[in-house]
Design a protein around this motif. Structure first.
Motif, short mmCIF file in Angstrom:
data_model
loop_
_atom_site.label_atom_id
_atom_site.label_comp_id
_atom_site.label_asym_id
_atom_site.label_seq_id
_atom_site.Cartn_x
_atom_site.Cartn_y
_atom_site.Cartn_z
N ALA A 1 0.83 -1.21 0.00
CA ALA A 1 0.00 0.00 0.00
C ALA A 1 0.87 1.26 0.00
O ALA A 1 0.58 2.23 -0.73
N LEU A 2 1.92 1.27 0.81
CA LEU A 2 2.81 2.43 0.85
C LEU A 2 3.49 2.63 -0.49
O LEU A 2 3.64 3.76 -0.96
N LEU A 3 3.91 1.55 -1.10
CA LEU A 3 4.60 1.63 -2.39
C LEU A 3 3.68 2.18 -3.47
O LEU A 3 4.10 2.97 -4.32
N ALA A 4 2.41 1.80 -3.43
CA ALA A 4 1.46 2.23 -4.46
C ALA A 4 1.22 3.73 -4.43
O ALA A 4 0.81 4.31 -5.44
N HIS A 5 1.47 4.38 -3.29
CA HIS A 5 1.23 5.82 -3.17
C HIS A 5 2.46 6.66 -3.56
O HIS A 5 2.39 7.88 -3.53
N LYS A 6 3.56 6.01 -3.92
CA LYS A 6 4.75 6.76 -4.32
C LYS A 6 4.75 6.97 -5.83
O LYS A 6 4.16 6.18 -6.58
N PRO A 7 5.40 8.03 -6.31
CA PRO A 7 5.54 8.21 -7.76
C PRO A 7 6.20 6.99 -8.38
O PRO A 7 7.04 6.33 -7.76
N HIS A 8 5.83 6.71 -9.63
CA HIS A 8 6.29 5.48 -10.28
C HIS A 8 7.81 5.37 -10.27
O HIS A 8 8.37 4.30 -10.04
N GLY A 9 8.51 6.48 -10.54
CA GLY A 9 9.97 6.45 -10.61
C GLY A 9 10.63 6.16 -9.28
O GLY A 9 11.81 5.81 -9.24
N GLN A 10 9.90 6.31 -8.18
CA GLN A 10 10.46 6.06 -6.85
C GLN A 10 10.07 4.69 -6.31
O GLN A 10 10.46 4.33 -5.20
N GLN A 11 9.30 3.93 -7.07
CA GLN A 11 8.87 2.61 -6.63
C GLN A 11 9.96 1.58 -6.93
O GLN A 11 10.53 1.55 -8.01
N SER A 12 10.19 0.74 -5.95
CA SER A 12 11.20 -0.32 -6.10
C SER A 12 10.52 -1.62 -6.49
O SER A 12 9.67 -2.15 -5.75
N ALA A 13 10.88 -2.16 -7.66
CA ALA A 13 10.33 -3.44 -8.10
C ALA A 13 10.75 -4.55 -7.14
O ALA A 13 9.99 -5.51 -6.92
N HIS A 14 11.92 -4.43 -6.55
CA HIS A 14 12.40 -5.45 -5.63
C HIS A 14 11.55 -5.47 -4.35
O HIS A 14 11.18 -6.54 -3.86
N VAL A 15 11.24 -4.29 -3.82
CA VAL A 15 10.42 -4.22 -2.61
C VAL A 15 9.01 -4.74 -2.91
O VAL A 15 8.42 -5.48 -2.12
N ARG A 16 8.46 -4.35 -4.05
CA ARG A 16 7.12 -4.82 -4.41
C ARG A 16 7.09 -6.33 -4.53
O ARG A 16 6.20 -7.00 -3.99
N ALA A 17 8.07 -6.90 -5.21
CA ALA A 17 8.11 -8.35 -5.38
C ALA A 17 8.36 -9.05 -4.05
O ALA A 17 7.76 -10.10 -3.77
N GLY A 18 9.23 -8.47 -3.22
CA GLY A 18 9.50 -9.08 -1.92
C GLY A 18 8.27 -9.11 -1.04
O GLY A 18 7.97 -10.12 -0.40
N ALA A 19 7.55 -7.98 -0.99
CA ALA A 19 6.32 -7.93 -0.18
C ALA A 19 5.27 -8.87 -0.75
O ALA A 19 4.54 -9.53 0.00
N ALA A 20 5.16 -8.94 -2.07
CA ALA A 20 4.19 -9.83 -2.70
C ALA A 20 4.50 -11.29 -2.38
O ALA A 20 3.60 -12.09 -2.11
N ALA A 21 5.77 -11.64 -2.42
CA ALA A 21 6.17 -13.01 -2.09
C ALA A 21 5.86 -13.34 -0.64
O ALA A 21 5.39 -14.44 -0.32
N ASP A 22 6.12 -12.38 0.25
CA ASP A 22 5.79 -12.61 1.66
C ASP A 22 4.29 -12.76 1.87
O ASP A 22 3.84 -13.59 2.67
N LEU A 23 3.51 -11.95 1.16
CA LEU A 23 2.06 -12.07 1.25
C LEU A 23 1.60 -13.45 0.78
O LEU A 23 0.74 -14.09 1.40
N ALA A 24 2.18 -13.90 -0.32
CA ALA A 24 1.83 -15.22 -0.84
C ALA A 24 2.20 -16.32 0.17
O ALA A 24 1.43 -17.25 0.41
#
Length: 471
Positions: free
Chosen positions: A365-388
């Motif tokens: 949720a925090l990542l989704a509110h940041k500008p696209h250029g400031q979003q980390s694909a690694h953090v998104r994937a890591g959080a998604a994997a943990d959620l899974a």
């Protein structure tokens, strides 16, 4: 070839044919004739004359099929036919599988088809590189008048380059980030030899330490754990010599997570505690270090200490700042979503699925509110994997499959050690007896295997890295 910092880098090295000037016409470095196939174009791009191509082809075959005398091979005459567009049909399926593994994202049909007609990114890249080189050459020319000292503007320029590298690290493939950091380190080192002014020497030591720290992170992300450890110790030594405590703390924190990824949880706790003992640290530094400490205690099996460190990582708000974690920031920083992702991973290790899912959702949720250029694909994937993973602990396989969607989107060259480790844990969970024979768990296991097989830690990392990831 081994780099100056001890890391064998995959794009370096000189083939014996290239050394003697006898590369194949139209492939692997001879630009006098246009490539006839995409395979030839890729060989030119990656500087693969026959000798280097055959070596990589053989190693890829061993990785896919093991050491088997029946593995596919490629003789020099065959290589000429492949790159010269003279092949009728396709080679055997094993050969096609090897080639597709060498260049993930391209099918065998594409590799033996025509090369790309244009490279739309090339003009922009060339112009950017020309502008950058012109700016650097002009500045170096002006600075060459210095004798026993260098211009303060030169140090400011080097500092800006370190800051840029740190703040754009999340957008770069780790192999590129390592290469950029190493080149910058060499540049800084050359300027250290040109000044005898103590304050300039100290500034350059701090900058050198920062590039060593970034190189350590990149080496870790590539799976080169021993070299990452050596580089982190180098960064710590620069911090100690220059009396720059934030750099020492960052380096000790890096040594802590290298330790628990290589199975030494006791050492990880000791390094995390030492990192927190340094003075002059800001809130961001304390958040990062308590988060690393929490993971180290979790690997040690100390649930109470791990939960206490998680709590401390969220309470470190005293309006304190330091010159590294806050002023430079970027990879030296520790954003709120990164903290949440780390908390979710630690919660999984101590068996708290509810806390893991809550923290992973917060990170996304925090990542989704940041500008696209400031979003980390690694953090998104890591959080998604943990959620899974958290959903799997609740036996929600369908929910886990849905949560994994951002993981598959990570480009091959940005699949760092952290996400590969998380994916491997999910695969191991899905390999348990209750999932045997079920279609969706089997599909997820196979997809994870394909995902990790082409990641940098698996393709170019040394054996010790692979063993740690599989542990």
């Amino acid at each position: 070839m081994v780099g100056r910092s001890g890391i064998p880098f995959p794009t370096e090295g000189i083939d014996p044919q290239t050394r003697h000037g006898t590369v194949a016409p139209g492939t692997g470095g001879d630009m006098r004739s246009a490539p006839k196939t995409l395979l030839a174009w890729l060989c030119d791009r990656d500087r693969l004359p026959y000798g280097r191509f055959e070596n990589r082809f053989a190693k890829t075959g061993e990785r896919l099929f093991g050491r088997d005398p029946n593995n596919p091979t490629c003789g020099e005459t065959q290589f000429r036919r492949w790159t010269g567009g003279k092949l009728v049909g396709l080679p055997g399926p094993d050969t096609c599988q090897v080639l597709e593994a060498m260049w993930p994202g391209h099918t065998a049909e594409q590799l033996f088809g025509p090369p790309p007609q244009t490279d739309p990114q090339a003009p922009a890249f060339d112009l950017e590189e020309r502008v950058r080189m012109t700016a650097r050459e002009a500045h170096d020319g002006a600075d060459a008048t210095a004798a026993a000292s260098i211009s303060d503007n030169t140090i400011d320029e080097l500092r800006d380059q370190v800051v840029t590298l740190a703040r754009t690290y999340h957008t770069r493939p780790p192999a590129q980030a390592y290469d950029d950091a190493d080149k910058l380190r060499q540049d800084i080192e050359s300027h250290r030899d040109r000044t005898q002014v103590p304050v300039q020497q100290q500034d350059l030591m701090i900058l050198n330490g920062q590039t060593a720290a970034l190189s350590a992170v990149a080496a870790f992300d590539l799976g080169y754990f021993p070299s990452a450890r050596s580089l982190a110790r180098t960064a710590s030594l620069y911090g100690e010599t220059s009396r720059f405590a934030p750099l020492q703390a960052f380096a000790d924190g890096t040594l802590a997570y290298i330790a628990y990824h290589t199975g030494d949880a006791t050492e990880a706790v000791a390094k995390a505690n030492r990192a927190l003992s340094h003075g002059g640290l800001g809130d961001v530094a304390h958040q990062r270090l308590h988060s690393i400490q929490a993971r180290a205690y979790a690997h040690l099996g100390d649930v109470a200490a791990s939960q206490r460190a998680i709590q401390l990582s969220g309470e470190a708000e005293h309006n304190l700042r330091d010159e590294l974690h806050d002023v430079v920031g970027g990879e030296f920083g520790f954003s709120a979503e990164r903290l949440a992702m780390s908390t979710s991973t630690t919660a999984l290790l101590i068996g708290d699925a509810w806390q893991a899912e809550t923290a992973a959702r917060r990170a996304l949720a925090l990542l989704a509110h940041k500008p696209h250029g400031q979003q980390s694909a690694h953090v998104r994937a890591g959080a998604a994997a943990d959620l899974a993973h958290a959903r799997l602990l609740a036996d929600d396989v369908d929910g886990a499959a849905e949560a994994l969607a951002p993981v598959w989107e990570v480009p091959v060259d940005q699949r760092k050690t952290g996400i590969v480790v998380r994916a491997a844990r999910i695969r191991r969970h899905l390999s348990q007896p209750p999932y045997h024979g079920a279609q969706l768990p089997r599909e997820l296991r196979e997809r994870i295997e394909d995902f990790t097989r082409v990641s940098p830690p698996y393709r170019i990392g040394p054996l010790v890295g692979l063993l740690a990831i599989e542990a």
